[in-house]
Design an enzyme around this catalytic site. Structure first.
Site, short mmCIF file in Angstrom:
data_model
loop_
_atom_site.label_atom_id
_atom_site.label_comp_id
_atom_site.label_asym_id
_atom_site.label_seq_id
_atom_site.Cartn_x
_atom_site.Cartn_y
_atom_site.Cartn_z
CE LYS A 1 4.66 3.50 17.10
NZ LYS A 1 6.00 3.96 17.44
CG ASP B 1 11.55 5.66 12.99
OD1 ASP B 1 11.20 6.03 14.12
OD2 ASP B 1 11.69 4.47 12.68
#
Length: 429
Positions: free
Chosen positions: A213, A346
Site C-alpha cells: 500500500k 474503507d
C-alpha cells in the site's frame, strides 16, 4: 516411590506415543455437502438460476447449478426460499481500526490492543457476508498477524490479503501527524527517496505483506496535507511498484488528487484507492492501463453524520465536507466512462459490518445492481489475483457462500442483511 517411577515411565513414553500417532495416516472420507436454495445469482451474467444446488467437498465447490443430483449420503443444507451468492469481497479495509481512531484516540492504543480490536472486527465482517478482504494499512503488522491467526484457525474471520504498514513520505498522509513535534514520532512505513522506499517495500514483504500500500497523495484524515496534491514522485513510485511486482506482490495507491492518480497509474500501480479528484485525463489513463478504481463512498455519509460522536478534529471534518461530496461527482464520471471498478469501503472510518451499504451508493451513481455486485465478486477477485479461488460459485473455488432474502438483482440493499454465511465449507451463521 513406585507411583513416581510409574509416572516417569509414562512421561518418557509420551513423546514416542504422540509421534507414532502423528505418523499414522487417517483415511476418513470427506462428506459431500449439498446446499440448496430457491435461487442463485450468476454474478458473471447478472442472472438468477432457479432451484440452485451447490455441491461441496472439504473446503471447495465441486459442482453448482440448477436441480443437480445430490449424491447419496450427502449432508443437505436447505435454505428454502433464499438467494445464494458467492461470498463478498471488500478490497479496501482497515480491519484493526475503528471510527474513534480517526481522531486522537488512536494515540492511546497499543499494537496488542488494535490487534484484539481487529479480531472482533474480523468476525463482524465475516458475519456481514464478506468472506474475503484486502487490508490496506495497519500499524505494527497487526493485520498480518491477524491474517495468520485466522488461517491457523485461532480466531474466526474472512480471508485476508494484508499490506502491513503503508508507505508514505515524511509528514504525508501515512505518517503520524497526531503527535506534537517533541515526541519525534514517525510511522513505521515512512520512506523518502527511491532507495529507502524500495527498502521499506522489501521489509514489508519480509514480514509477510501480500500487497504493498502506497500513499501517493494527501488525505482527509491527516493533518497538514492536501488531498489534491501528490506526495511521492514518479521515480519513487516506480521504485516501489517495480520492486513489489518483481517480488510477486500487487500494489494499491491511496490517491485522491489528479496528479497523484496519474503518476501512480503511469508507474504501473494495480489499483487507485478513493480517486476523489479524478479528472478526464486520469479516467483516460486508467482505462488505457486497465487500472482498477476502488471507490470508498458510503463513508462520506457516515463520517460527516457522526463526526461529533467520534470526536473527529475540526480540521479533518472540514476537509471531509469538501472532498467527500466531490468524490461522488467525479467517480460517477469514471463509472460512466467505463473505468474498471472493484468494491472497497474503507471500513474502520465507519463501523465494520456496514460494508454492504456501499452497494447502494454505486447504484445511485449509475450502476445496475448486477454491475455493483460484480465489483465485489469477479472484479475484486481479479484485482486481488484470486480469480481461481473466490468471486463466483464455480467448481474448484472455495466454498464461500452467502444467502439473502429477496432478489439482490432488483434491490441491492438486500445485501445489507445477510442471513447465512459459509466460508470454506463451514457454516459461520
Amino acid at each position: 516411590m513406585n507411583a513416581i517411577a510409574s509416572s516417569l515411565r509414562c512421561a518418557r513414553a509420551l513423546p514416542a506415543l504422540l509421534l507414532a500417532c502423528a505418523a499414522t495416516p487417517t483415511f476418513a472420507a470427506e462428506t459431500t455437502v449439498a446446499v440448496k436454495a430457491a435461487r442463485m445469482v450468476d454474478v458473471r451474467n447478472g442472472a438468477l438460476i432457479d432451484n440452485a444446488v451447490v455441491l461441496i467437498t472439504g473446503d471447495r465447490i465441486t459442482a453448482a447449478g440448477s436441480k443437480l443430483a445430490i449424491p447419496a449420503g450427502a449432508k443437505v443444507i436447505d435454505l428454502g426460499n433464499k438467494t445464494l451468492l458467492p461470498g463478498l469481497i471488500d478490497a479496501h479495509t482497515h480491519i484493526t481500526g475503528s471510527p474513534e481512531d480517526a481522531g486522537y484516540g488512536i494515540i492511546a492504543k497499543s499494537i496488542p490492543r488494535i490487534t484484539l480490536q481487529g479480531a472482533k472486527n474480523a468476525l463482524v465482517t465475516l458475519r456481514a457476508g464478506f468472506t474475503t478482504i484486502r487490508d490496506v494499512g495497519s500499524d505494527g503488522y497487526a493485520d498480518i498477524g491477524l491474517r495468520d491467526a485466522i488461517n491457523d484457525g485461532d480466531v474466526p474471520g474472512p480471508r485476508i490479503l494484508a499490506s502491513g504498514p503503508p508507505l508514505g513520505i515524511t509528514g504525508g498522509h501515512c505518517d503520524d501527524t497526531m503527535h506534537a513535534p517533541e515526541y519525534k514520532s514517525s510511522a513505521l512505513g515512512v520512506a523518502d527517496g527511491a532507495d529507502e522506499a524500495m527498502k521499506v517495500t522489501r521489509r514489508n514483504i519480509k514480514y509477510g505483506a501480500d500487497v504493498i500500500k502506497i500513499c501517493a497523495t494527501g488525505g482527509v484524515l491527516s493533518f497538514g496535507d492536501d488531498p489534491r496534491t501528490s506526495q511521492y514522485t514518479l521515480e519513487e513510485l516506480k521504485a516501489i511498484i517495480g520492486d513489489a511486482h518483481r517480488l510477486g506482490r500487487k500494489t494499491a495507491a491511496h490517491a485522491h488528487g489528479g496528479d497523484g492518480i496519474k503518476l501512480a497509474v503511469l508507474a504501473g500501480v494495480d489499483s487507485i484507492e478513493h480517486g476523489s479528484y479524478i479528472d478526464e485525463e486520469g479516467i483516460k489513463l486508467m482505462k488505457e492501463h486497465r487500472t482498477y478504481l476502488v471507490p470508498t463512498l458510503y463513508l462520506g455519509d457516515w463520517l460527516i453524520d457522526n463526526a461529533e460522536a467520534i470526536k473527529l478534529p475540526k480540521p479533518l471534518l472540514e476537509k471531509a465536507k469538501v472532498v467527500l461530496p466531490l468524490a461522488r461527482v467525479n467517480i460517477g464520471k469514471a463509472i460512466k466512462a467505463g473505468v474498471p471498478i472493484a468494491f472497497g469501503t474503507d471500513a474502520a472510518v465507519y463501523p465494520h459490518g456496514l460494508n454492504a451499504r456501499e452497494f447502494a451508493v454505486l447504484v445511485k451513481l449509475g450502476m445496475t445492481p448486477a454491475q455493483a455486485i460484480r465489483t465485489a465478486t469477479v472484479n475484486a477477485a481479479d484485482l486481488l489475483g484470486w480469480s481461481d479461488k473466490v468471486g463466483s460459485i464455480e467448481a474448484g473455488k472455495y466454498a464461500d457462500l452467502i444467502a439473502v432474502d429477496g432478489d439482490p438483482l432488483k434491490d441491492v440493499r438486500t445485501l445489507e442483511q445477510v442471513q447465512w454465511v459459509m466460508k470454506g465449507g463451514a457454516v459461520v451463521q
